[in-house]
Scaffold this motif. Structure first.
Motif, short mmCIF file in Angstrom:
data_model
loop_
_atom_site.label_atom_id
_atom_site.label_comp_id
_atom_site.label_asym_id
_atom_site.label_seq_id
_atom_site.Cartn_x
_atom_site.Cartn_y
_atom_site.Cartn_z
N LEU A 102 -20.51 -33.03 -31.93
CA LEU A 102 -20.07 -33.70 -30.71
C LEU A 102 -18.68 -33.23 -30.30
N PHE A 103 -17.80 -33.03 -31.29
CA PHE A 103 -16.45 -32.54 -31.00
C PHE A 103 -16.33 -31.12 -31.54
N GLY A 106 -11.20 -33.64 -31.12
CA GLY A 106 -11.28 -34.51 -29.95
C GLY A 106 -9.90 -34.75 -29.35
N LEU A 107 -9.01 -35.34 -30.14
CA LEU A 107 -7.65 -35.59 -29.66
C LEU A 107 -6.80 -34.32 -29.72
N LYS A 108 -7.28 -33.31 -30.44
CA LYS A 108 -6.53 -32.05 -30.65
C LYS A 108 -5.14 -32.36 -31.22
N LEU A 158 -13.75 -39.39 -39.35
CA LEU A 158 -12.58 -39.57 -38.49
C LEU A 158 -11.86 -38.25 -38.20
N PRO A 183 -13.07 -36.07 -34.80
CA PRO A 183 -12.61 -36.63 -33.52
C PRO A 183 -11.09 -36.53 -33.34
N VAL A 184 -10.33 -36.66 -34.44
CA VAL A 184 -8.87 -36.57 -34.32
C VAL A 184 -8.43 -35.13 -34.07
N VAL A 208 -22.23 -35.84 -37.60
CA VAL A 208 -22.61 -35.53 -36.23
C VAL A 208 -21.36 -35.31 -35.35
#
Lengths: 160, 160
Positions: free
Chosen positions: A22-23, A91-93, A84, A87-88, A18
């Motif tokens: 989300l990202f 998300g964190l780009k 993980l 998101p990395v 998911v």
């Protein structure tokens, strides 16, 4: 028992998967220079859904097999790293940290295949397409790093 | 075998737990109204490290036990949701979706305890502090939602 367990392992896959929704790839990703072998965006969710069914099938077969300790340990390890990466990266780009995560994911999938081999050959084979796809993902991550050195050095500040 | 397996399960925990450092509480979180029972920031990593050791110990004990199918399935399920909450709450700053994730995590930990009970009682007991902590986390998430209705309705736009 098979189907209840299948649903539990598939839910674990979806809990990791998911993150892809989300990202999602945003303006930052579209601006990046990408290698020639980058698949179109729609390929990712389709491929992952097929892989998740394979992974859940392997999970339930292994869970019902005796002497499954290492295989179950690696199954849990790969799903933690699987959830993980997105998101990395998105998300964190953070392209460089994404490379670390996808490398650890690759190792955990390979470890899983080796551990599964002697427990249930079919499960090991069900993980082979997954290893191939993570290899492609790792190559994409590496090429994005190489083609966008400035972006890789300076992830944008997303704190608000 | 015990210690290698322990390291695999602990690595899975750290794969989920590293999100706590990557998506750390920032200015957005500090501005939120928080309930009276909010622990100070340093309590979170300390508690999680203790819980991760308990979870990894349970994981390896279960992995070496016979008839561990459901227990291993729930172990994998909870670690997937465990690694999802922080990116959703602190990354996306989505309080409502965070509530969904922490609720699913709570259910997967409870399911894990029930499944572990008949396989290895010690493992089930090692998961009890985890269930208590996730209950507190869920209560925190719910209270943050209640005390910050505007923030919960409108997560900030973090796309860049």
């Amino acid at each position: 028992m098979f189907w209840i367990l299948f649903c539990i392992f598939l839910a674990a896959c979806l809990g990791a998967g998911v993150t892809g929704g989300l990202f999602a790839p945003g303006p930052w990703y579209r601006r990046l220079n990408k290698p020639w072998f980058t698949p179109p965006d729609w390929v990712f969710p389709v491929t992952w859904m097929i892989l998740y069914v394979c992974m859940a099938t392997a999970g339930v077969r292994l869970a019902m097999a005796p002497d499954n300790g290492y295989a179950m340990g690696f199954w849990a390890l790969q799903i933690a790293f699987n959830g993980l990466w997105t998101p990395v990266f998105f998300g964190l780009k953070n392209v460089r940290l994404g490379m670390v995560v996808v490398s650890l994911l690759w190792l955990s999938v390979l470890g899983g295949i080796l551990a599964m081999w002697s427990v249930d050959l079919m499960s090991a084979l069900l993980f082979v397409p997954y290893l191939i796809w993570v290899t492609i993902a790792a190559a994409l991550n590496a090429e994005v790093w190489r083609l966008n050195p400035e972006v890789a050095r300076n992830p944008p500040d997303i704190s608000v």
